[in-house]
Design a protein around this motif. Structure first.
Motif, PDB file in Angstrom:
ATOM      1  N   ALA A 273       0.846  -1.199   0.000  1.00 59.18           N
ATOM      2  CA  ALA A 273       0.000   0.000   0.000  1.00 59.18           C
ATOM      3  C   ALA A 273       0.877   1.242   0.000  1.00 59.18           C
ATOM      4  O   ALA A 273       1.935   1.270   0.632  1.00 59.18           O
ATOM      5  CB  ALA A 273      -0.913   0.005   1.219  1.00 59.18           C
ATOM      6  N   ASP A 274       0.419   2.252  -0.706  1.00 62.25           N
ATOM      7  CA  ASP A 274       1.059   3.561  -0.642  1.00 62.25           C
ATOM      8  C   ASP A 274       0.643   4.305   0.618  1.00 62.25           C
ATOM      9  O   ASP A 274       1.394   5.127   1.146  1.00 62.25           O
ATOM     10  CB  ASP A 274       0.696   4.392  -1.867  1.00 62.25           C
ATOM     11  CG  ASP A 274       1.200   3.750  -3.155  1.00 62.25           C
ATOM     12  OD1 ASP A 274       2.416   3.538  -3.277  1.00 62.25           O
ATOM     13  OD2 ASP A 274       0.361   3.439  -4.020  1.00 62.25           O
ATOM     14  N   ALA A 275      -0.576   4.037   1.092  1.00 57.68           N
ATOM     15  CA  ALA A 275      -1.086   4.689   2.292  1.00 57.68           C
ATOM     16  C   ALA A 275      -2.090   3.753   2.955  1.00 57.68           C
ATOM     17  O   ALA A 275      -2.715   2.918   2.297  1.00 57.68           O
ATOM     18  CB  ALA A 275      -1.733   6.028   1.953  1.00 57.68           C
ATOM     19  N   VAL A 276      -2.248   3.910   4.277  1.00 61.01           N
ATOM     20  CA  VAL A 276      -3.036   2.964   5.062  1.00 61.01           C
ATOM     21  C   VAL A 276      -3.952   3.718   6.019  1.00 61.01           C
ATOM     22  O   VAL A 276      -3.538   4.683   6.667  1.00 61.01           O
ATOM     23  CB  VAL A 276      -2.126   2.019   5.874  1.00 61.01           C
ATOM     24  CG1 VAL A 276      -2.950   1.076   6.752  1.00 61.01           C
ATOM     25  CG2 VAL A 276      -1.210   1.222   4.942  1.00 61.01           C
ATOM     26  N   VAL A 277      -5.203   3.253   6.117  1.00 58.21           N
ATOM     27  CA  VAL A 277      -6.131   3.702   7.153  1.00 58.21           C
ATOM     28  C   VAL A 277      -6.312   2.549   8.136  1.00 58.21           C
ATOM     29  O   VAL A 277      -6.720   1.454   7.735  1.00 58.21           O
ATOM     30  CB  VAL A 277      -7.499   4.103   6.576  1.00 58.21           C
ATOM     31  CG1 VAL A 277      -8.449   4.527   7.702  1.00 58.21           C
ATOM     32  CG2 VAL A 277      -7.356   5.211   5.544  1.00 58.21           C
ATOM     33  N   LEU A 278      -6.011   2.786   9.400  1.00 60.75           N
ATOM     34  CA  LEU A 278      -6.207   1.780  10.438  1.00 60.75           C
ATOM     35  C   LEU A 278      -7.515   2.093  11.156  1.00 60.75           C
ATOM     36  O   LEU A 278      -7.589   2.991  11.986  1.00 60.75           O
ATOM     37  CB  LEU A 278      -5.035   1.784  11.415  1.00 60.75           C
ATOM     38  CG  LEU A 278      -3.681   1.369  10.816  1.00 60.75           C
ATOM     39  CD1 LEU A 278      -2.573   1.503  11.835  1.00 60.75           C
ATOM     40  CD2 LEU A 278      -3.755  -0.059  10.286  1.00 60.75           C
ATOM     41  N   ALA A 279      -8.560   1.373  10.783  1.00 56.87           N
ATOM     42  CA  ALA A 279      -9.897   1.591  11.346  1.00 56.87           C
ATOM     43  C   ALA A 279     -10.248   0.414  12.242  1.00 56.87           C
ATOM     44  O   ALA A 279     -11.232  -0.290  12.023  1.00 56.87           O
ATOM     45  CB  ALA A 279     -10.921   1.765  10.227  1.00 56.87           C
ATOM     46  N   VAL A 280      -9.403   0.196  13.252  1.00 62.01           N
ATOM     47  CA  VAL A 280      -9.586  -0.898  14.197  1.00 62.01           C
ATOM     48  C   VAL A 280      -9.760  -0.310  15.592  1.00 62.01           C
ATOM     49  O   VAL A 280      -9.371   0.825  15.845  1.00 62.01           O
ATOM     50  CB  VAL A 280      -8.376  -1.858  14.173  1.00 62.01           C
ATOM     51  CG1 VAL A 280      -8.265  -2.546  12.818  1.00 62.01           C
ATOM     52  CG2 VAL A 280      -7.068  -1.121  14.498  1.00 62.01           C
ATOM     53  N   LEU A 428       2.017   9.216  14.594  1.00 61.62           N
ATOM     54  CA  LEU A 428       1.948   8.354  13.410  1.00 61.62           C
ATOM     55  C   LEU A 428       2.814   8.906  12.279  1.00 61.62           C
ATOM     56  O   LEU A 428       2.870  10.118  12.068  1.00 61.62           O
ATOM     57  CB  LEU A 428       0.493   8.230  12.937  1.00 61.62           C
ATOM     58  CG  LEU A 428      -0.463   7.518  13.883  1.00 61.62           C
ATOM     59  CD1 LEU A 428      -1.892   7.629  13.369  1.00 61.62           C
ATOM     60  CD2 LEU A 428      -0.077   6.049  14.055  1.00 61.62           C
ATOM     61  N   PRO A 429       3.470   8.031  11.530  1.00 67.63           N
ATOM     62  CA  PRO A 429       4.278   8.491  10.400  1.00 67.63           C
ATOM     63  C   PRO A 429       3.396   8.885   9.228  1.00 67.63           C
ATOM     64  O   PRO A 429       2.225   8.490   9.150  1.00 67.63           O
ATOM     65  CB  PRO A 429       5.129   7.264  10.062  1.00 67.63           C
ATOM     66  CG  PRO A 429       4.307   6.104  10.512  1.00 67.63           C
ATOM     67  CD  PRO A 429       3.559   6.565  11.729  1.00 67.63           C
ATOM     68  N   PRO A 430       3.927   9.659   8.284  1.00 65.93           N
ATOM     69  CA  PRO A 430       3.155  10.034   7.096  1.00 65.93           C
ATOM     70  C   PRO A 430       2.701   8.798   6.328  1.00 65.93           C
ATOM     71  O   PRO A 430       3.409   7.792   6.254  1.00 65.93           O
ATOM     72  CB  PRO A 430       4.158  10.860   6.279  1.00 65.93           C
ATOM     73  CG  PRO A 430       5.153  11.349   7.273  1.00 65.93           C
ATOM     74  CD  PRO A 430       5.271  10.269   8.304  1.00 65.93           C
ATOM     75  N   GLY A 431       1.496   8.911   5.775  1.00 67.43           N
ATOM     76  CA  GLY A 431       0.962   7.812   4.979  1.00 67.43           C
ATOM     77  C   GLY A 431       0.196   6.780   5.766  1.00 67.43           C
ATOM     78  O   GLY A 431      -0.287   5.796   5.201  1.00 67.43           O
ATOM     79  N   LEU A 432       0.064   7.008   7.069  1.00 71.15           N
ATOM     80  CA  LEU A 432      -0.698   6.089   7.909  1.00 71.15           C
ATOM     81  C   LEU A 432      -1.569   6.906   8.849  1.00 71.15           C
ATOM     82  O   LEU A 432      -1.068   7.766   9.573  1.00 71.15           O
ATOM     83  CB  LEU A 432       0.255   5.184   8.696  1.00 71.15           C
ATOM     84  CG  LEU A 432      -0.393   3.974   9.390  1.00 71.15           C
ATOM     85  CD1 LEU A 432       0.580   2.801   9.415  1.00 71.15           C
ATOM     86  CD2 LEU A 432      -0.802   4.339  10.813  1.00 71.15           C
ATOM     87  N   VAL A 433      -2.884   6.647   8.811  1.00 74.39           N
ATOM     88  CA  VAL A 433      -3.830   7.427   9.608  1.00 74.39           C
ATOM     89  C   VAL A 433      -4.776   6.471  10.333  1.00 74.39           C
ATOM     90  O   VAL A 433      -4.850   5.279  10.015  1.00 74.39           O
ATOM     91  CB  VAL A 433      -4.639   8.409   8.738  1.00 74.39           C
ATOM     92  CG1 VAL A 433      -3.744   9.471   8.137  1.00 74.39           C
ATOM     93  CG2 VAL A 433      -5.394   7.659   7.642  1.00 74.39           C
ATOM     94  N   VAL A 434      -5.510   7.019  11.300  1.00 74.70           N
ATOM     95  CA  VAL A 434      -6.425   6.204  12.097  1.00 74.70           C
ATOM     96  C   VAL A 434      -7.847   6.732  11.973  1.00 74.70           C
ATOM     97  O   VAL A 434      -8.079   7.913  11.704  1.00 74.70           O
ATOM     98  CB  VAL A 434      -6.005   6.172  13.581  1.00 74.70           C
ATOM     99  CG1 VAL A 434      -4.723   5.374  13.757  1.00 74.70           C
ATOM    100  CG2 VAL A 434      -5.835   7.591  14.142  1.00 74.70           C
ATOM    101  N   ALA A 435      -8.783   5.819  12.172  1.00 74.91           N
ATOM    102  CA  ALA A 435     -10.200   6.162  12.239  1.00 74.91           C
ATOM    103  C   ALA A 435     -10.839   5.196  13.215  1.00 74.91           C
ATOM    104  O   ALA A 435     -10.340   4.095  13.422  1.00 74.91           O
ATOM    105  CB  ALA A 435     -10.856   6.053  10.861  1.00 74.91           C
TER     106      ALA A 435
END
Length: 463
Positions: A273-280, A428-435
């Motif tokens: 992945a180029d970018a990731v959403v962690l929705a856990v 969090l590092p760039p390219g990784l976000v949370v929801a």
């Protein structure tokens, strides 16, 4: 300014979303809208269906939500999303029936003019608390108030001190238990009643004055909304519009690579992945990010979670239930449930059966410890029947039922919660976000907002 070449690059990006609940699905949809049809969007979730805590079951032929049930209509996120998806006509409102509070073996009207159960006037609690407590509340504006702007005590601390413990137990706890599966002792004031905290910060001279200032303006329509046919209607439309690929796997690790990320599933397969959403949920976030974002992992580990169980019943049509939307339980006494929703009454939806939901599980209550794990379906069904008899004097064999267990699904917004969330995001590092529900609010509208923010930050359309 972004050039056309940059836009073309973003269209071909690979996005992975870990978690297929409402947060993950809204994030996937927002990514699709922003990144275009050429982007690759994969949702990784091992569940038997997408939607997470949005789960609709057919019970005796009627659709019924057995997870999240309603959304606050005053917030704009859900009406706006439904309109955007062409589902505005699916939105339904409550019938106007009011809930009751069960306290000291009796049913009482839900107090009016409160902020999450914190009263704006003593008379609203007449009959629910004793006369000595009413007098203590009446005297509250005359007692010196010690408040430090920015403070975030538990709701129990400030309401107990200013209004008395009976107000906490009989008015505040029932509402917070229904929202968080916790209590006034586990929830911070800034999470449960941010407008009250803001009024105190502005210099309110008493808690009474702060609550009166924090009361929302009168609402002309329904306080709550839902979707005809259940939340599955929303879930299916989000899946369709996002054109996502669903990988029914668990993510066991995340690794940085030269041009982005590799997600490793439980079979050892890598998902680039180029970018990731962690929705856990917060507990699931910790092991995924501990190696490369220890600051965020440490903050996430400090967010407690509770589990809950919903028992949904279809009772025979004509079962003599009161014309109320449900019951919030203050002190259980002979009851097991923390809340009962009379769904057919609440939504004014007729049918061949009376639909009822009973909720169990509350953090910090020894009698309810680990109900979601240790109590079987048949015992829960028996408890449900006993509670309906105690409350309403009815004994009816259900035509059908479902039991839904929500493990670690209810984050607790304790004192200082906003600081923990800021730490999570900042580390969090760039390219990784949370929801997710542990960030900016536990309700569906807040999850929609957090997911929208997460997607926007990856596509350059947000902060």
């Amino acid at each position: 300014m972004r050039g056309s070449g940059d836009a073309k690059f973003r269209q071909h990006r690979r996005y992975c979303v870990v978690g297929g609940g409402i947060s993950g699905l809204v994030a996937a949809y927002r990514l699709r809208v922003a990144a275009g049809p050429e982007a690759s969007i994969t949702v990784l979730d091992p569940a038997d269906r997408l939607g997470g805590a949005l789960r609709t079951e057919l019970i005796n032929g009627q659709p019924m939500d057995v997870g999240a049930e309603a959304f606050v209509a005053r917030r704009p996120e859900m009406p706006a999303l439904l309109a955007e998806l062409g589902l505005a006509e699916s939105r339904i409102e409550t019938s106007g029936a009011r809930p009751l509070i069960y306290s000291q073996g009796r049913l009482h009207p839900l107090p009016a003019d409160t902020v999450n159960g914190i009263p704006s006037r003593p008379s609203a609690l007449s009959g629910l608390v004793d006369d000595a407590t009413i007098r203590w509340m009446l005297d509250e504006p005359n007692r010196p108030l010690r408040w430090r702007p920015g403070a975030d005590p538990t709701v129990a601390e400030i309401v107990g001190e200013r209004f008395g413990e009976p107000v906490v137990l009989r008015s505040v706890d029932p509402l917070l238990s229904g929202v968080y599966a916790g209590s006034a002792a586990t929830i911070g004031l800034r999470a449960a009643a941010p407008t009250v905290a803001a009024a105190l910060d502005r210099g309110a001279r008493s808690l009474t004055e702060a609550v009166q200032a924090a009361l929302p303006p009168p609402l002309t329509g329904s306080v709550f909304g839902a979707i005809a046919g259940g939340y599955t209607v929303l879930v299916e439309e989000l899946v369709r519009r996002s054109a996502l690929r669903w990988a029914q796997v668990s993510v066991r690790g995340i690794q940085r690579v030269q041009h982005g990320w590799d997600l490793v599933d439980d079979q050892g397969t890598r998902w680039p992945a180029d970018a990731v959403v962690l929705a856990v949920p917060a507990p699931g976030l910790v092991p995924l990010i501990a190696d490369f974002a220890p600051r965020s992992a440490t903050a996430a580990a400090e967010i407690p979670v509770a589990s809950a169980v919903v028992v949904a019943l279809a009772l025979p049509g004509g079962t003599p239930l009161p014309q109320q939307s449900g019951v919030l339980v203050a002190d259980r006494g002979r009851l097991h449930a923390k809340a009962i929703t009379l769904s057919s009454r609440k939504w004014g939806r007729g049918g061949s059966a009376e639909m009822v939901r009973l909720s169990f599980g509350r953090l910090g209550d020894p009698a309810e410890a680990d109900i979601a794990h240790r109590v079987g379906d048949q015992e829960l069904l028996s408890w449900s029947g006993e509670d309906l008899m105690t409350l309403f004097g009815i004994s009816a064999e259900p035509l059908a039922y479902r039991v839904a267990r929500w493990i670690d699904a209810m984050p607790q917004y304790g004192p200082g919660h906003a600081d923990l969330v800021a730490e999570i995001r900042a580390g969090l590092p760039p390219g990784l976000v949370v929801a997710g529900a542990y960030l900016d609010g536990i309700g569906v509208p807040a999850c929609v907002a957090a997911a929208t923010r997460a997607a926007a930050s990856l596509t350059g359309n947000g902060p």
